[in-house]
Write a protein that holds these residues in place. Structure first.
Motif, PDB file in Angstrom:
ATOM      1  N   GLY A   1       0.781  -1.227   0.000  1.00 40.91           N
ATOM      2  CA  GLY A   1       0.000   0.000   0.000  1.00 40.91           C
ATOM      3  C   GLY A   1       0.809   1.270   0.000  1.00 40.91           C
ATOM      4  N   ALA A   2       2.103   1.200  -0.355  1.00 43.57           N
ATOM      5  CA  ALA A   2       2.954   2.401  -0.322  1.00 43.57           C
ATOM      6  C   ALA A   2       2.759   3.303  -1.533  1.00 43.57           C
ATOM      7  CB  ALA A   2       4.422   2.001  -0.199  1.00 43.57           C
ATOM      8  N   GLY A   3       2.135   2.795  -2.608  1.00 44.33           N
ATOM      9  CA  GLY A   3       1.887   3.629  -3.776  1.00 44.33           C
ATOM     10  C   GLY A   3       2.607   3.195  -5.039  1.00 44.33           C
ATOM     11  N   LYS A   4       3.080   1.958  -5.082  1.00 44.28           N
ATOM     12  CA  LYS A   4       3.846   1.491  -6.245  1.00 44.28           C
ATOM     13  C   LYS A   4       3.002   1.472  -7.516  1.00 44.28           C
ATOM     14  CE  LYS A   4       4.802  -2.292  -4.009  1.00 44.28           C
ATOM     15  NZ  LYS A   4       4.219  -1.916  -2.703  1.00 44.28           N
ATOM     16  N   THR A   5       1.810   0.913  -7.424  1.00 46.38           N
ATOM     17  CA  THR A   5       0.922   0.865  -8.592  1.00 46.38           C
ATOM     18  C   THR A   5       0.548   2.265  -9.051  1.00 46.38           C
ATOM     19  OG1 THR A   5       0.014  -1.282  -7.902  1.00 46.38           O
ATOM     20  CG2 THR A   5      -1.310   0.021  -9.440  1.00 46.38           C
ATOM     21  N   THR A   6       0.302   3.153  -8.105  1.00 53.34           N
ATOM     22  CA  THR A   6      -0.037   4.540  -8.430  1.00 53.34           C
ATOM     23  C   THR A   6       1.117   5.221  -9.140  1.00 53.34           C
ATOM     24  OG1 THR A   6      -1.522   4.680  -6.526  1.00 53.34           O
ATOM     25  CG2 THR A   6      -0.747   6.760  -7.463  1.00 53.34           C
ATOM     26  N   LEU A   7       2.336   5.008  -8.666  1.00 52.29           N
ATOM     27  CA  LEU A   7       3.519   5.630  -9.272  1.00 52.29           C
ATOM     28  C   LEU A   7       3.678   5.202 -10.729  1.00 52.29           C
ATOM     29  CD1 LEU A   7       7.035   6.030  -7.708  1.00 52.29           C
ATOM     30  CD2 LEU A   7       6.796   5.035  -9.972  1.00 52.29           C
ATOM     31  N   VAL A   8       3.605   3.912 -10.979  1.00 51.51           N
ATOM     32  CA  VAL A   8       3.774   3.411 -12.343  1.00 51.51           C
ATOM     33  C   VAL A   8       2.679   3.979 -13.247  1.00 51.51           C
ATOM     34  CG1 VAL A   8       3.773   1.365 -13.816  1.00 51.51           C
ATOM     35  CG2 VAL A   8       4.963   1.316 -11.609  1.00 51.51           C
ATOM     36  N   GLY A   9       1.455   3.990 -12.773  1.00 53.80           N
ATOM     37  CA  GLY A   9       0.350   4.495 -13.571  1.00 53.80           C
ATOM     38  C   GLY A   9       0.416   5.984 -13.832  1.00 53.80           C
ATOM     39  N   ALA A  10       1.048   6.735 -12.924  1.00 55.98           N
ATOM     40  CA  ALA A  10       1.106   8.197 -13.057  1.00 55.98           C
ATOM     41  C   ALA A  10       1.996   8.645 -14.204  1.00 55.98           C
ATOM     42  CB  ALA A  10       1.585   8.825 -11.753  1.00 55.98           C
ATOM     43  N   VAL A  11       3.012   7.854 -14.572  1.00 58.68           N
ATOM     44  CA  VAL A  11       3.970   8.300 -15.585  1.00 58.68           C
ATOM     45  C   VAL A  11       3.995   7.447 -16.840  1.00 58.68           C
ATOM     46  CG1 VAL A  11       5.508   9.379 -13.905  1.00 58.68           C
ATOM     47  CG2 VAL A  11       5.869   6.987 -14.536  1.00 58.68           C
ATOM     48  N   SER A  12       3.388   6.290 -16.807  1.00 53.44           N
ATOM     49  CA  SER A  12       3.506   5.392 -17.957  1.00 53.44           C
ATOM     50  C   SER A  12       2.849   5.994 -19.192  1.00 53.44           C
ATOM     51  CB  SER A  12       2.868   4.035 -17.645  1.00 53.44           C
ATOM     52  OG  SER A  12       3.006   3.167 -18.759  1.00 53.44           O
ATOM     53  N   GLU A  13       3.585   5.971 -20.324  1.00 54.85           N
ATOM     54  CA  GLU A  13       3.052   6.475 -21.586  1.00 54.85           C
ATOM     55  C   GLU A  13       2.278   5.403 -22.344  1.00 54.85           C
ATOM     56  OE1 GLU A  13       6.769   7.788 -23.021  1.00 54.85           O
ATOM     57  OE2 GLU A  13       7.332   5.859 -23.933  1.00 54.85           O
ATOM     58  N   ILE A  14       2.270   4.201 -21.814  1.00 55.02           N
ATOM     59  CA  ILE A  14       1.426   3.135 -22.332  1.00 55.02           C
ATOM     60  C   ILE A  14       0.435   2.758 -21.230  1.00 55.02           C
ATOM     61  CG2 ILE A  14       3.226   2.230 -23.847  1.00 55.02           C
ATOM     62  CD1 ILE A  14       3.664  -0.007 -21.781  1.00 55.02           C
ATOM     63  N   THR A  15      -0.603   2.061 -21.609  1.00 58.59           N
ATOM     64  CA  THR A  15      -1.531   1.579 -20.588  1.00 58.59           C
ATOM     65  C   THR A  15      -0.784   0.608 -19.696  1.00 58.59           C
ATOM     66  OG1 THR A  15      -3.407   1.776 -22.095  1.00 58.59           O
ATOM     67  CG2 THR A  15      -3.691   0.367 -20.173  1.00 58.59           C
ATOM     68  N   PRO A  16      -0.638   0.909 -18.411  1.00 56.05           N
ATOM     69  CA  PRO A  16       0.184   0.052 -17.558  1.00 56.05           C
ATOM     70  C   PRO A  16      -0.420  -1.335 -17.389  1.00 56.05           C
ATOM     71  CG  PRO A  16      -0.978   1.685 -16.247  1.00 56.05           C
ATOM     72  CD  PRO A  16      -1.212   2.046 -17.677  1.00 56.05           C
ATOM     73  N   LEU A  17       0.469  -2.318 -17.336  1.00 52.99           N
ATOM     74  CA  LEU A  17       0.058  -3.685 -17.024  1.00 52.99           C
ATOM     75  C   LEU A  17      -0.045  -3.816 -15.514  1.00 52.99           C
ATOM     76  CD1 LEU A  17      -0.397  -6.722 -17.632  1.00 52.99           C
ATOM     77  CD2 LEU A  17       2.097  -6.979 -17.536  1.00 52.99           C
ATOM     78  N   ARG A  18      -1.199  -4.242 -15.042  1.00 53.81           N
ATOM     79  CA  ARG A  18      -1.405  -4.400 -13.611  1.00 53.81           C
ATOM     80  C   ARG A  18      -1.890  -5.807 -13.316  1.00 53.81           C
ATOM     81  NH1 ARG A  18      -4.518   1.402 -12.911  1.00 53.81           N
ATOM     82  NH2 ARG A  18      -2.644   2.699 -12.765  1.00 53.81           N
ATOM     83  N   THR A  19      -1.368  -6.379 -12.244  1.00 47.71           N
ATOM     84  CA  THR A  19      -1.797  -7.719 -11.851  1.00 47.71           C
ATOM     85  C   THR A  19      -2.423  -7.626 -10.468  1.00 47.71           C
ATOM     86  OG1 THR A  19       0.410  -8.185 -10.969  1.00 47.71           O
ATOM     87  CG2 THR A  19      -0.041  -8.874 -13.244  1.00 47.71           C
ATOM     88  N   GLU A  20      -3.485  -6.846 -10.391  1.00 45.97           N
ATOM     89  CA  GLU A  20      -4.163  -6.638  -9.124  1.00 45.97           C
ATOM     90  C   GLU A  20      -5.327  -7.612  -8.969  1.00 45.97           C
ATOM     91  OE1 GLU A  20      -3.809  -2.160  -7.638  1.00 45.97           O
ATOM     92  OE2 GLU A  20      -5.019  -2.336  -9.444  1.00 45.97           O
ATOM     93  N   THR A  21      -5.599  -7.972  -7.738  1.00 47.13           N
ATOM     94  CA  THR A  21      -6.734  -8.824  -7.437  1.00 47.13           C
ATOM     95  C   THR A  21      -7.416  -8.304  -6.184  1.00 47.13           C
ATOM     96  OG1 THR A  21      -7.459 -11.118  -7.099  1.00 47.13           O
ATOM     97  CG2 THR A  21      -5.422 -10.430  -5.993  1.00 47.13           C
ATOM     98  N   LEU A  22      -8.681  -8.621  -6.036  1.00 42.28           N
ATOM     99  CA  LEU A  22      -9.409  -8.192  -4.853  1.00 42.28           C
ATOM    100  C   LEU A  22      -8.860  -8.889  -3.622  1.00 42.28           C
ATOM    101  CD1 LEU A  22     -13.084  -8.228  -6.186  1.00 42.28           C
ATOM    102  CD2 LEU A  22     -11.710  -6.217  -5.632  1.00 42.28           C
ATOM    103  N   MET A  23      -8.733  -8.148  -2.547  1.00 38.28           N
ATOM    104  CA  MET A  23      -8.280  -8.724  -1.295  1.00 38.28           C
ATOM    105  C   MET A  23      -9.454  -9.384  -0.587  1.00 38.28           C
ATOM    106  SD  MET A  23      -5.563  -5.928   0.126  1.00 38.28           S
ATOM    107  CE  MET A  23      -6.753  -4.614   0.103  1.00 38.28           C
ATOM    108  N   THR A  24      -9.145 -10.419   0.155  1.00 43.93           N
ATOM    109  CA  THR A  24     -10.170 -11.170   0.864  1.00 43.93           C
ATOM    110  C   THR A  24      -9.912 -11.124   2.364  1.00 43.93           C
ATOM    111  OG1 THR A  24      -8.914 -13.244   0.779  1.00 43.93           O
ATOM    112  CG2 THR A  24     -10.364 -12.740  -1.093  1.00 43.93           C
TER     113      THR A  24
END
Length: 222
Positions: free
Chosen positions: A53-76
């Motif tokens: 939850g430190a912001g890694k996914t947010t950081l990559v998405g904020a600057v990527s010039e392509i649609t970022p690849l994300r491997t996120e899943t819902l937490m249980t």
């Protein structure tokens, strides 16, 4: 038939005409290195690490010039019960990266950075060895609400000798600390840059990445 490659193309009437290259794609808005075929971009790999939850996914998405690849899943609830997904500081977080985040950004005309965000939970740490292989350097995201969560990433960067910078990602409502205070709390060596940034803002992330590139080249053997 002659095995040599022909420089002519057959026409519908059986005659030959000089071969012409395929039409070039629309170059409007392209980077200089994309239209100058005498040069090639310098491509390098950057790893973005840190606690859950430190912001890694947010950081990559904020600057990527392509649609970022994300491997996120819902937490249980089951994952929360393991203690690996501590939501005390991030109660609104409902997804988590389970493999990696991937993005790309072009800097300084012909410098291309490929960004790989690592998963933060302990049960996915086995992937880190593959993600850091061949990397120029790493960004360790620090969340001031729980600084201890980035200790593992810091220790890992030190153990594998990967140049890195520490980026303090301040969240709304969190306590504000000076760079020197964070450096002392995390025992970051004096030669390692420590910066305050906002993972949601493109310019802030770009400045962090540029600081890492400069640090990595300064640390490289001459």
């Amino acid at each position: 038939m002659d095995s040599a490659v022909s420089d002519t193309l057959p026409t519908h009437d059986g005659t030959d005409e000089p071969a012409v290259p395929a039409a070039l794609p629309d170059e409007e808005g392209a980077q200089p290195w994309q239209t100058d075929h005498s040069r090639a971009p310098i491509a390098t790999k950057i790893v973005v690490a840190g606690g859950f939850g430190a912001g890694k996914t947010t950081l990559v998405g904020a600057v990527s010039e392509i649609t970022p690849l994300r491997t996120e899943t819902l937490m249980t609830e089951a994952s929360a019960d393991t203690g690996d997904d501590d939501l005390d500081a991030t109660p609104d977080k409902v997804t988590s990266t389970v493999a990696m985040d991937f993005g790309r950004i072009t800097l300084d005309d012909d410098l291309v950075l490929y960004l790989f965000g690592t998963p933060g939970q302990q049960r996915f740490w086995f992937m880190w060895d593959d993600l850091v292989r061949g990397a120029l350097g790493g960004v360790v995201l620090a969340d001031t609400r729980r600084l201890t969560d980035c200790f593992t990433a810091l220790d890992y960067m030190e153990s594998c000798g990967l140049p890195y910078v520490v980026a303090v990602n301040h969240f709304e409502g969190s306590a504000r600390f000076e760079v020197d205070e964070v450096r002392e709390a995390l025992a970051v060596p004096a030669h390692v840059p420590v910066l305050v940034m906002d993972a949601r803002r493109r310019i802030s992330v770009v400045e962090t990445l540029l600081a890492l590139v400069r640090h990595a080249y300064d640390a490289a053997p001459q």
